[in-house]
Design a protein around this motif. Structure first.
Motif, PDB file in Angstrom:
ATOM      1  N   UNK A 180       8.524 -15.276  -6.206  1.00  0.00           N
ATOM      2  CA  UNK A 180       7.817 -14.196  -4.564  1.00  0.00           C
ATOM      3  C   UNK A 180       8.697 -14.390  -3.483  1.00  0.00           C
ATOM      4  N   UNK A 181       9.082 -12.878  -2.777  1.00  0.00           N
ATOM      5  CA  UNK A 181       9.604 -12.637  -1.742  1.00  0.00           C
ATOM      6  C   UNK A 181       9.307 -14.068  -0.680  1.00  0.00           C
ATOM      7  N   UNK A 182      10.058 -14.427  -0.451  1.00  0.00           N
ATOM      8  CA  UNK A 182       9.959 -15.867   0.905  1.00  0.00           C
ATOM      9  C   UNK A 182       9.703 -14.594   2.314  1.00  0.00           C
ATOM     10  N   UNK A 183       8.424 -15.530   2.941  1.00  0.00           N
ATOM     11  CA  UNK A 183       7.780 -14.774   4.429  1.00  0.00           C
ATOM     12  C   UNK A 183       8.711 -14.427   4.635  1.00  0.00           C
ATOM     13  N   UNK A 184       8.390 -13.633   5.043  1.00  0.00           N
ATOM     14  CA  UNK A 184       9.598 -13.501   6.711  1.00  0.00           C
ATOM     15  C   UNK A 184       9.748 -14.558   7.762  1.00  0.00           C
ATOM     16  N   UNK A 185      10.758 -14.488   7.888  1.00  0.00           N
ATOM     17  CA  UNK A 185      11.404 -15.550   9.197  1.00  0.00           C
ATOM     18  C   UNK A 185      11.794 -15.276   9.885  1.00  0.00           C
ATOM     19  N   UNK A 186      12.606 -15.816  11.387  1.00  0.00           N
ATOM     20  CA  UNK A 186      13.613 -15.376  12.383  1.00  0.00           C
ATOM     21  C   UNK A 186      14.746 -16.281  11.760  1.00  0.00           C
ATOM     22  N   UNK A 187      15.520 -15.828  12.343  1.00  0.00           N
ATOM     23  CA  UNK A 187      17.090 -16.442  12.210  1.00  0.00           C
ATOM     24  C   UNK A 187      17.711 -16.195  13.058  1.00  0.00           C
ATOM     25  N   UNK A 188      19.028 -17.177  13.241  1.00  0.00           N
ATOM     26  CA  UNK A 188      19.127 -17.341  15.033  1.00  0.00           C
ATOM     27  C   UNK A 188      20.199 -16.714  14.829  1.00  0.00           C
ATOM     28  N   UNK A 189      20.969 -15.806  14.198  1.00  0.00           N
ATOM     29  CA  UNK A 189      22.323 -14.759  14.486  1.00  0.00           C
ATOM     30  C   UNK A 189      20.960 -13.658  14.480  1.00  0.00           C
ATOM     31  N   UNK A 190      20.006 -13.365  14.679  1.00  0.00           N
ATOM     32  CA  UNK A 190      19.187 -12.119  14.889  1.00  0.00           C
ATOM     33  C   UNK A 190      19.372 -11.594  16.346  1.00  0.00           C
ATOM     34  N   UNK A 191      19.272 -12.066  16.861  1.00  0.00           N
ATOM     35  CA  UNK A 191      19.665 -11.683  18.738  1.00  0.00           C
ATOM     36  C   UNK A 191      20.522 -12.046  19.277  1.00  0.00           C
ATOM     37  N   UNK A 192      21.819 -12.152  18.270  1.00  0.00           N
ATOM     38  CA  UNK A 192      23.243 -12.083  18.731  1.00  0.00           C
ATOM     39  C   UNK A 192      23.624 -10.551  17.595  1.00  0.00           C
ATOM     40  N   UNK A 193      24.739  -9.563  19.310  1.00  0.00           N
ATOM     41  CA  UNK A 193      25.384  -8.343  18.412  1.00  0.00           C
ATOM     42  C   UNK A 193      26.042  -9.501  18.145  1.00  0.00           C
ATOM     43  N   UNK A 194      26.195  -8.355  16.438  1.00  0.00           N
ATOM     44  CA  UNK A 194      27.741  -9.008  16.312  1.00  0.00           C
ATOM     45  C   UNK A 194      28.806  -8.331  16.694  1.00  0.00           C
ATOM     46  N   UNK A 195      28.646  -6.999  16.998  1.00  0.00           N
ATOM     47  CA  UNK A 195      29.721  -5.868  17.872  1.00  0.00           C
ATOM     48  C   UNK A 195      30.754  -6.729  18.445  1.00  0.00           C
ATOM     49  N   UNK A 196      29.583  -7.220  20.146  1.00  0.00           N
ATOM     50  CA  UNK A 196      30.487  -7.423  20.899  1.00  0.00           C
ATOM     51  C   UNK A 196      30.229  -9.550  20.895  1.00  0.00           C
TER      52      UNK A 196
END
Length: 362
Positions: free
Chosen positions: A32-48
């Motif tokens: 089953x698809x694992x439950x949605x969760x937050x990841x530490x990089x999601x708050x970081x803009x990879x472009x900047x």
């Protein structure tokens, strides 16, 4: 995988007297698809903030892995999985850590003191979101389904790449993590336990890939690479690495002429300047075919089946298809035709570090 047939770990056994680790395929893929969760990089803009983004991803990959020798089954923090069917073919897994052969480092490629070529080998891992996709492709171990190769948001893959080059020839490898591995093995003349113990490989590079919707419409993936660097100060040798680059697209309209005129790539970041296009006799327009921003489900070759940027899935399906007899079997032909599209695009970072990612083992 429940009651499904077990996928193969290795195609040979350790030598008599071996008491060290033995590779076992991590294949308890989520059904089953694992439950949605937050990841530490999601708050970081990879472009900047590319360095910060890469560091957050690396920390995630390392957590619970370093202390357990990168054996996914022992990781108490999170589950990691291997791609199956890497046990066969010309770059088959060795028995200690499951390393597969990669492209050699040519003379003087790593250092001006490296006057001979050295072999490299690697092993890759997928988090539970990525493992869910692998499990869908291989739900039937004798009939892989490449149409299921669409990785959801949050899928992460990382690869540890090692070299046999010694620090005496490549000084920045001083103090690098070392593993014993049965690399360069000869099936006709198997290594002894003592010989395997003395075959050392050293950490050279770490590649990471993250399915991140913020990279759309450039493909939905962010790719990054670290290089081992003895100048980095850290108590753990695994953390003595420095970022080489990060890419979220391929700058599909940037020609060599434009780059040489001073136009910088807009969909990648790298600490130093390099040529963005392959050599050869191709025209600029022809070369740009390799730098198209393809969607995860869009194959590099029209009419082929995309495997959503997963080289390991591509190799695993190719290896499986090559094992099927007789050669005229229609299912084999279909798989062989689909599998090469596992590498639908040459990402900037991968093009920088590999001459031909279509031939990469991991």
């Amino acid at each position: 995988m429940g009651g499904a047939a077990k996928l193969v770990d290795l195609n040979y056994s350790p030598p008599s007297g071996w008491t060290g680790p033995v590779f076992a395929l991590s294949q308890d893929y989520p059904t089953q698809l694992p439950p949605a969760t937050s990841f530490p990089w999601q708050t970081i803009d990879f472009k900047t903030l590319p360095k910060e983004y890469l560091q957050a991803v690396l920390d995630y990959c390392y957590e619970g892995s370093i202390d357990n020798s990168f054996v996914p089954q022992k990781n108490p923090v999170r589950k990691w999985f291997h791609a199956p069917w890497m046990h066969t073919g010309p770059n088959a897994r060795e028995f200690v850590h499951g390393l597969t052969n990669e492209r050699q480092s040519r003379p003087f490629e790593l250092s001006d003191m490296q006057n001979t070529a050295h072999n490299n080998a690697a092993v890759g891992f997928y988090n539970d979101v990525g493992g869910y996709t692998i499990g869908r492709v291989w739900a039937d171990p004798v009939h892989p389904d490449p149409t299921q190769a669409s990785f959801p948001e949050g899928a992460v893959s990382y690869k540890l790449l090692f070299t046999q080059a010694p620090a005496a020839k490549v000084p920045f490898l001083a103090g690098a993590p070392e593993w014993s591995a049965d690399v360069n093995r000869n099936p006709q003349r198997p290594s002894t336990a003592a010989q395997v113990e003395n075959k050392k490989v050293r950490l050279l590079q770490i590649d990471v890939a993250v399915k991140d919707r913020r990279a759309d419409p450039a493909g939905g993936w962010v790719f990054g690479t670290f290089q081992y660097d003895d100048a980095v100060q850290d108590a753990s040798p695994w953390r003595r690495v420095t970022p080489v680059g990060l890419a979220w697209g391929n700058d599909p309209t940037l020609t060599e002429t434009q780059f040489n005129a001073g136009n910088a790539p807009a969909e990648s970041w790298i600490p130093k300047s390099v040529s963005l296009v392959p050599g050869g006799n191709a025209t600029e327009a022809e070369r740009l075919q390799w730098f198209r921003n393809l969607q995860p489900g869009q194959a590099f070759t029209p009419g082929a089946q995309s495997l959503d940027f997963s080289l390991q899935l591509g190799v695993s399906i190719q290896n499986f298809a090559a094992s099927i007899t007789p050669p005229q079997d229609p299912s084999r032909r279909a798989l062989l035709e689909a599998a090469p599209s596992a590498a639908p695009v040459k990402s900037f970072v991968e093009e920088l570090l590999k001459d031909n990612i279509d031939g990469a083992a991991e």
